[in-house]
Design a protein around this motif. Structure first.
Motif, PDB file in Angstrom:
ATOM      1  N   LEU A  13       0.832  -1.208   0.000  1.00  0.00           N
ATOM      2  CA  LEU A  13       0.000   0.000   0.000  1.00  0.00           C
ATOM      3  C   LEU A  13       0.866   1.257   0.000  1.00  0.00           C
ATOM      4  O   LEU A  13       0.582   2.213  -0.722  1.00  0.00           O
ATOM      5  CB  LEU A  13      -0.936   0.003   1.211  1.00  0.00           C
ATOM      6  CG  LEU A  13      -2.121  -0.958   1.143  1.00  0.00           C
ATOM      7  CD1 LEU A  13      -2.867  -0.979   2.477  1.00  0.00           C
ATOM      8  CD2 LEU A  13      -3.059  -0.556   0.009  1.00  0.00           C
ATOM      9  N   ARG A  14       1.922   1.269   0.822  1.00  0.00           N
ATOM     10  CA  ARG A  14       2.810   2.434   0.866  1.00  0.00           C
ATOM     11  C   ARG A  14       3.517   2.648  -0.464  1.00  0.00           C
ATOM     12  O   ARG A  14       3.816   3.786  -0.833  1.00  0.00           O
ATOM     13  CB  ARG A  14       3.862   2.268   1.967  1.00  0.00           C
ATOM     14  CG  ARG A  14       3.352   2.543   3.343  1.00  0.00           C
ATOM     15  CD  ARG A  14       4.504   2.608   4.315  1.00  0.00           C
ATOM     16  NE  ARG A  14       4.189   1.820   5.485  1.00  0.00           N
ATOM     17  CZ  ARG A  14       5.070   1.275   6.291  1.00  0.00           C
ATOM     18  NH1 ARG A  14       6.351   1.402   6.066  1.00  0.00           N
ATOM     19  NH2 ARG A  14       4.691   0.586   7.335  1.00  0.00           N
ATOM     20  N   LEU A  15       3.816   1.550  -1.168  1.00  0.00           N
ATOM     21  CA  LEU A  15       4.496   1.654  -2.459  1.00  0.00           C
ATOM     22  C   LEU A  15       3.519   1.832  -3.617  1.00  0.00           C
ATOM     23  O   LEU A  15       3.924   1.822  -4.769  1.00  0.00           O
ATOM     24  CB  LEU A  15       5.361   0.409  -2.697  1.00  0.00           C
ATOM     25  CG  LEU A  15       6.503   0.199  -1.709  1.00  0.00           C
ATOM     26  CD1 LEU A  15       7.222  -1.102  -1.998  1.00  0.00           C
ATOM     27  CD2 LEU A  15       7.479   1.372  -1.742  1.00  0.00           C
ATOM     28  N   LEU A 162      12.131  -0.492   2.538  1.00  0.00           N
ATOM     29  CA  LEU A 162      13.411   0.071   2.112  1.00  0.00           C
ATOM     30  C   LEU A 162      13.981  -0.719   0.938  1.00  0.00           C
ATOM     31  O   LEU A 162      14.348  -0.150  -0.090  1.00  0.00           O
ATOM     32  CB  LEU A 162      14.382   0.075   3.296  1.00  0.00           C
ATOM     33  CG  LEU A 162      15.733   0.712   3.091  1.00  0.00           C
ATOM     34  CD1 LEU A 162      15.579   2.226   3.041  1.00  0.00           C
ATOM     35  CD2 LEU A 162      16.673   0.332   4.223  1.00  0.00           C
ATOM     36  N   GLU A 163      14.029  -2.024   1.079  1.00  0.00           N
ATOM     37  CA  GLU A 163      14.592  -2.874   0.021  1.00  0.00           C
ATOM     38  C   GLU A 163      13.730  -2.856  -1.248  1.00  0.00           C
ATOM     39  O   GLU A 163      14.249  -2.727  -2.356  1.00  0.00           O
ATOM     40  CB  GLU A 163      14.743  -4.296   0.536  1.00  0.00           C
ATOM     41  CG  GLU A 163      15.314  -5.263  -0.461  1.00  0.00           C
ATOM     42  CD  GLU A 163      16.784  -5.038  -0.766  1.00  0.00           C
ATOM     43  OE1 GLU A 163      17.233  -5.486  -1.837  1.00  0.00           O
ATOM     44  OE2 GLU A 163      17.479  -4.411   0.047  1.00  0.00           O
ATOM     45  N   MET A 164      12.428  -2.975  -1.073  1.00  0.00           N
ATOM     46  CA  MET A 164      11.545  -3.016  -2.251  1.00  0.00           C
ATOM     47  C   MET A 164      11.521  -1.673  -2.976  1.00  0.00           C
ATOM     48  O   MET A 164      11.523  -1.632  -4.208  1.00  0.00           O
ATOM     49  CB  MET A 164      10.141  -3.455  -1.849  1.00  0.00           C
ATOM     50  CG  MET A 164      10.077  -4.940  -1.486  1.00  0.00           C
ATOM     51  SD  MET A 164       8.466  -5.488  -0.926  1.00  0.00           S
ATOM     52  CE  MET A 164       7.514  -5.359  -2.427  1.00  0.00           C
ATOM     53  N   SER A 165      11.503  -0.568  -2.243  1.00  0.00           N
ATOM     54  CA  SER A 165      11.481   0.742  -2.900  1.00  0.00           C
ATOM     55  C   SER A 165      12.795   1.012  -3.628  1.00  0.00           C
ATOM     56  O   SER A 165      12.809   1.615  -4.693  1.00  0.00           O
ATOM     57  CB  SER A 165      11.178   1.853  -1.896  1.00  0.00           C
ATOM     58  OG  SER A 165      12.168   1.908  -0.894  1.00  0.00           O
ATOM     59  N   TYR A 166      13.897   0.521  -3.085  1.00  0.00           N
ATOM     60  CA  TYR A 166      15.180   0.680  -3.768  1.00  0.00           C
ATOM     61  C   TYR A 166      15.192  -0.113  -5.071  1.00  0.00           C
ATOM     62  O   TYR A 166      15.600   0.388  -6.107  1.00  0.00           O
ATOM     63  CB  TYR A 166      16.318   0.224  -2.851  1.00  0.00           C
ATOM     64  CG  TYR A 166      17.669   0.314  -3.498  1.00  0.00           C
ATOM     65  CD1 TYR A 166      18.304   1.539  -3.639  1.00  0.00           C
ATOM     66  CD2 TYR A 166      18.307  -0.816  -3.987  1.00  0.00           C
ATOM     67  CE1 TYR A 166      19.538   1.633  -4.246  1.00  0.00           C
ATOM     68  CE2 TYR A 166      19.540  -0.728  -4.597  1.00  0.00           C
ATOM     69  CZ  TYR A 166      20.155   0.495  -4.721  1.00  0.00           C
ATOM     70  OH  TYR A 166      21.378   0.588  -5.336  1.00  0.00           O
ATOM     71  N   LEU A 170      12.001   3.708  -6.394  1.00  0.00           N
ATOM     72  CA  LEU A 170      11.097   4.701  -5.814  1.00  0.00           C
ATOM     73  C   LEU A 170      11.870   5.401  -4.696  1.00  0.00           C
ATOM     74  O   LEU A 170      11.753   5.074  -3.523  1.00  0.00           O
ATOM     75  CB  LEU A 170       9.838   4.017  -5.267  1.00  0.00           C
ATOM     76  CG  LEU A 170       9.008   3.243  -6.287  1.00  0.00           C
ATOM     77  CD1 LEU A 170       7.922   2.438  -5.595  1.00  0.00           C
ATOM     78  CD2 LEU A 170       8.422   4.194  -7.316  1.00  0.00           C
ATOM     79  N   PHE A 171      12.686   6.371  -5.080  1.00  0.00           N
ATOM     80  CA  PHE A 171      13.660   6.921  -4.149  1.00  0.00           C
ATOM     81  C   PHE A 171      13.051   7.785  -3.054  1.00  0.00           C
ATOM     82  O   PHE A 171      13.612   7.888  -1.967  1.00  0.00           O
ATOM     83  CB  PHE A 171      14.752   7.668  -4.914  1.00  0.00           C
ATOM     84  CG  PHE A 171      15.540   6.739  -5.803  1.00  0.00           C
ATOM     85  CD1 PHE A 171      16.246   5.674  -5.264  1.00  0.00           C
ATOM     86  CD2 PHE A 171      15.535   6.897  -7.176  1.00  0.00           C
ATOM     87  CE1 PHE A 171      16.958   4.800  -6.070  1.00  0.00           C
ATOM     88  CE2 PHE A 171      16.244   6.027  -7.992  1.00  0.00           C
ATOM     89  CZ  PHE A 171      16.958   4.971  -7.440  1.00  0.00           C
ATOM     90  N   GLN A 175      13.769   7.014   0.861  1.00  0.00           N
ATOM     91  CA  GLN A 175      14.269   7.958   1.862  1.00  0.00           C
ATOM     92  C   GLN A 175      13.387   7.968   3.110  1.00  0.00           C
ATOM     93  O   GLN A 175      13.889   8.026   4.230  1.00  0.00           O
ATOM     94  CB  GLN A 175      14.364   9.363   1.271  1.00  0.00           C
ATOM     95  CG  GLN A 175      15.515   9.516   0.312  1.00  0.00           C
ATOM     96  CD  GLN A 175      15.567  10.904  -0.311  1.00  0.00           C
ATOM     97  OE1 GLN A 175      14.530  11.561  -0.472  1.00  0.00           O
ATOM     98  NE2 GLN A 175      16.758  11.336  -0.667  1.00  0.00           N
ATOM     99  N   GLY A 176      12.081   7.911   2.921  1.00  0.00           N
ATOM    100  CA  GLY A 176      11.178   7.876   4.070  1.00  0.00           C
ATOM    101  C   GLY A 176      11.379   6.619   4.911  1.00  0.00           C
ATOM    102  O   GLY A 176      11.439   6.682   6.143  1.00  0.00           O
ATOM    103  N   ALA A 177      11.491   5.477   4.250  1.00  0.00           N
ATOM    104  CA  ALA A 177      11.706   4.219   4.970  1.00  0.00           C
ATOM    105  C   ALA A 177      13.061   4.226   5.668  1.00  0.00           C
ATOM    106  O   ALA A 177      13.198   3.741   6.792  1.00  0.00           O
ATOM    107  CB  ALA A 177      11.610   3.040   4.008  1.00  0.00           C
ATOM    108  N   GLN A 178      14.064   4.795   5.012  1.00  0.00           N
ATOM    109  CA  GLN A 178      15.393   4.857   5.606  1.00  0.00           C
ATOM    110  C   GLN A 178      15.393   5.724   6.874  1.00  0.00           C
ATOM    111  O   GLN A 178      15.993   5.353   7.884  1.00  0.00           O
ATOM    112  CB  GLN A 178      16.394   5.401   4.595  1.00  0.00           C
ATOM    113  CG  GLN A 178      17.825   5.409   5.102  1.00  0.00           C
ATOM    114  CD  GLN A 178      18.779   5.941   4.067  1.00  0.00           C
ATOM    115  OE1 GLN A 178      18.433   6.820   3.276  1.00  0.00           O
ATOM    116  NE2 GLN A 178      19.989   5.424   4.076  1.00  0.00           N
TER     117      GLN A 178
END
Length: 192
Positions: A13-15, A162-166, A170-171, A175-178
């Protein structure tokens, strides 16, 4: 206990991938399995104790071959007595012949040698109990139950995001997850 789907659903959902088409379920489960293993080593949520049978004349033991259920050796006991953990340098300083030293008495110490080996000093035929974070099994289906404790589920979600967005490039989401993950793991600017 939560299931893999309980973590995957909010991350998708977040992605903004509600239909789950950007990554396969097998790929997402592999990432989730690795994240769960890393968190278990960090937080020591699930511990495993295994008996290591020692052989006279052998001081070094491969962790993967002899202790496949332990991800990282943290404690070695002979009976109920904890053996002190030494660095290889201190072991060498104590006895320059530590690799070939044998005894009929008690073990004196143990030393982690990298991630792959442990030394149980001096060598003798016997056994010791080895404890450390458990090497968690891989998640294979979305309904698999997670082994990590419930208070760490948010951190697990952030690691997965973090891993999936990278991987999806989806930068902004990365950044938000990081930032959330750094706050939860208490990573300071000096440690980055």
């Amino acid at each position: 206990m939560a299931t893999a789907d309980d973590i995957l659903t909010p991350v998708y959902l977040r992605l903004r991938d509600v239909s789950r088409t950007a990554t396969t379920a097998a790929h997402a489960l592999a990432i989730l399995s690795n994240a769960q293993r890393a968190l278990n080593i960090h937080y020591r949520s699930v511990l495993q104790t295994t008996t290591l049978t020692t052989v006279s004349g052998t001081t070094l033991y491969a962790v993967d071959a002899n202790l496949p259920l332990i991800a990282k050796v943290e404690r070695v006991q002979e009976g109920t007595r904890d053996l002190p953990a030494l660095t290889p340098e201190k072991l060498w300083f104590h006895d320059k012949n530590w690799l070939s030293a044998t005894t009929a008495g008690d073990f004196l110490a143990w030393a982690p040698i990298g991630r792959e080996l442990i030394a149980v000093y001096p060598s003798k035929a016997g056994s010791v109990n080895v404890t450390g974070p458990k090497q968690l099994a891989a998640l294979t289906v979305i309904g698999d139950t997670l082994s990590i404790q419930d208070q760490h589920l948010g951190t697990l979600e952030d690691m997965l995001e973090l891993e999936m967005s990278y991987r999806l490039r989806l930068f902004e989401a990365f950044q938000g997850a990081q930032q959330r993950l750094n706050a939860k793991l208490k990573v300071t600017q000096a440690q980055k």
